[in-house]
Design a protein around this motif. Structure first.
Motif, mmCIF file in Angstrom:
data_model
loop_
_atom_site.group_PDB
_atom_site.id
_atom_site.type_symbol
_atom_site.label_atom_id
_atom_site.label_comp_id
_atom_site.label_asym_id
_atom_site.label_seq_id
_atom_site.Cartn_x
_atom_site.Cartn_y
_atom_site.Cartn_z
ATOM 1 N N GLY A 192 0.789 -1.227 0.000
ATOM 2 C CA GLY A 192 0.000 0.000 0.000
ATOM 3 C C GLY A 192 0.817 1.270 0.000
ATOM 4 O O GLY A 192 0.374 2.300 -0.523
ATOM 5 N N TRP A 193 2.022 1.220 0.553
ATOM 6 C CA TRP A 193 2.878 2.413 0.592
ATOM 7 C C TRP A 193 3.320 2.839 -0.806
ATOM 8 O O TRP A 193 3.767 3.982 -0.997
ATOM 9 N N LEU A 194 3.188 1.935 -1.786
ATOM 10 C CA LEU A 194 3.544 2.275 -3.165
ATOM 11 C C LEU A 194 2.505 3.163 -3.841
ATOM 12 O O LEU A 194 2.813 3.819 -4.841
ATOM 13 N N ASP A 195 1.299 3.194 -3.311
ATOM 14 C CA ASP A 195 0.225 3.951 -3.969
ATOM 15 C C ASP A 195 0.548 5.433 -4.121
ATOM 16 O O ASP A 195 0.353 5.991 -5.212
ATOM 17 N N PRO A 196 1.016 6.137 -3.077
ATOM 18 C CA PRO A 196 1.325 7.563 -3.274
ATOM 19 C C PRO A 196 2.448 7.804 -4.264
ATOM 20 O O PRO A 196 2.483 8.853 -4.919
ATOM 21 N N ILE A 197 3.361 6.832 -4.398
ATOM 22 C CA ILE A 197 4.423 6.977 -5.400
ATOM 23 C C ILE A 197 3.828 6.898 -6.797
ATOM 24 O O ILE A 197 4.125 7.719 -7.674
ATOM 25 N N ALA A 198 2.960 5.916 -7.012
ATOM 26 C CA ALA A 198 2.308 5.782 -8.312
ATOM 27 C C ALA A 198 1.445 6.994 -8.616
ATOM 28 O O ALA A 198 1.432 7.510 -9.739
ATOM 29 N N ASP A 199 0.728 7.481 -7.612
ATOM 30 C CA ASP A 199 -0.136 8.644 -7.815
ATOM 31 C C ASP A 199 0.682 9.896 -8.101
ATOM 32 O O ASP A 199 0.295 10.731 -8.929
ATOM 33 N N ARG A 200 1.832 10.037 -7.424
ATOM 34 C CA ARG A 200 2.652 11.240 -7.576
ATOM 35 C C ARG A 200 3.338 11.300 -8.930
ATOM 36 O O ARG A 200 3.427 12.343 -9.566
ATOM 37 N N PHE A 201 3.845 10.155 -9.392
ATOM 38 C CA PHE A 201 4.661 10.151 -10.601
ATOM 39 C C PHE A 201 3.977 9.534 -11.815
ATOM 40 O O PHE A 201 4.373 9.786 -12.943
#
Length: 263
Positions: A192-201
């Motif tokens: 789940g911690w990967l979600d903000p990375i995917a959303d940001r970039f």
């Protein structure tokens, strides 16, 4: 003034004088000195050895940890970036205060000076030193591992114009992998911690030259994918440990990488 080189050469034997409180105070000052030969030399060796051996009493070690958390607000880069190294020594020796985690969580993604090395100041290594502490906190039973994974994501998505140049991406990937060995992580927390990375970039087209923050993120996640596949060694002497939810982590990282680089 103590000759710390002589102390280190004597197997870190405690000098007869002054008292330990004064000795630790001097070592604490040395770990923020702008001279890299002092900050990263014999005083570092002596302090690390005394903490590991339990030479410094617990109450003074806890005070030292509080001093390091206050140092996160120091105007000098070298003082801020060596604070997590001392905290890491303490946590690995068994010392812990919840407030240390709070202070680290505020500082790590907010740090803007991400230089690995400076010609005058020597090693700074904010990302790498912070990564080491992130791993220690992330493996501590009193810290929720998802909290440190989310902190890693915050560091990776923080704006910067500096490309990691001294293996900071490797240190951060290894730290994340170590946190991901926690067996009490749910699968949702492990990815789940990967979600903000995917959303940001993921929504941005990658321009050329590739922006620093995207390059840093890509390189960190690529090594993490390799560690998820092969496992991660807590130390060079220990065998590799598998990541919890290995296949889900590999799939999640690959998906984010694909989303970032997709045109």
């Amino acid at each position: 003034m103590i000759d710390w080189i002589a102390v280190a050469d004597a197997d870190c034997a405690v000098p007869a004088a002054p008292p330990m409180t004064d000795l630790v105070r001097e070592l604490s000052r040395a770990l923020a000195d702008p001279d890299p030969l002092i900050r990263d030399g014999a005083p570092y060796t002596v302090l690390a050895t005394w903490i590991a051996r339990g030479t410094i009493e617990e109450s003074r070690r806890l005070e030292l940890g509080d001093e390091m958390t206050a140092r996160f607000d120091d105007p000098r880069t070298e003082a801020r970036t060596f604070a997590p190294l001392v905290l890491d020594m303490l946590v690995r020796a068994g010392d812990f205060k919840a407030g240390w985690v709070d202070a680290f969580e505020r500082w790590y993604p907010a740090e803007r000076d991400l230089r690995g090395h400076d010609a005058t100041l020597g090693w700074l290594h904010a990302v790498a030193h912070g990564a080491d502490l992130l791993a220690s906190f992330g493996r501590h039973p009193e810290v929720a591992p998802a909290r440190m994974l989310n902190l890693a994501a915050a560091r990776l998505t923080a704006p910067t114009d500096h490309v990691y140049d001294q293996l900071e991406d490797d240190r951060l990937a290894r730290a994340i992998a170590l946190v991901l060995t926690r067996t009490d992580l749910s699968e949702g927390e492990a990815v789940g911690w990967l979600d903000p990375i995917a959303d940001r970039f993921g929504a941005d087209r990658i321009s050329t030259p590739v922006p620093a923050h995207i390059s840093n993120c890509l390189r960190t996640l690529r090594l993490l994918h390799l560690l998820a596949d092969r496992g991660v060694r807590p130390t060079s002497e220990q065998p590799a440990q598998p990541l919890a939810h290995r296949d889900a982590v590999k799939s999640g990282v690959a998906t984010v990488l694909d989303r970032i680089v997709k045109r």
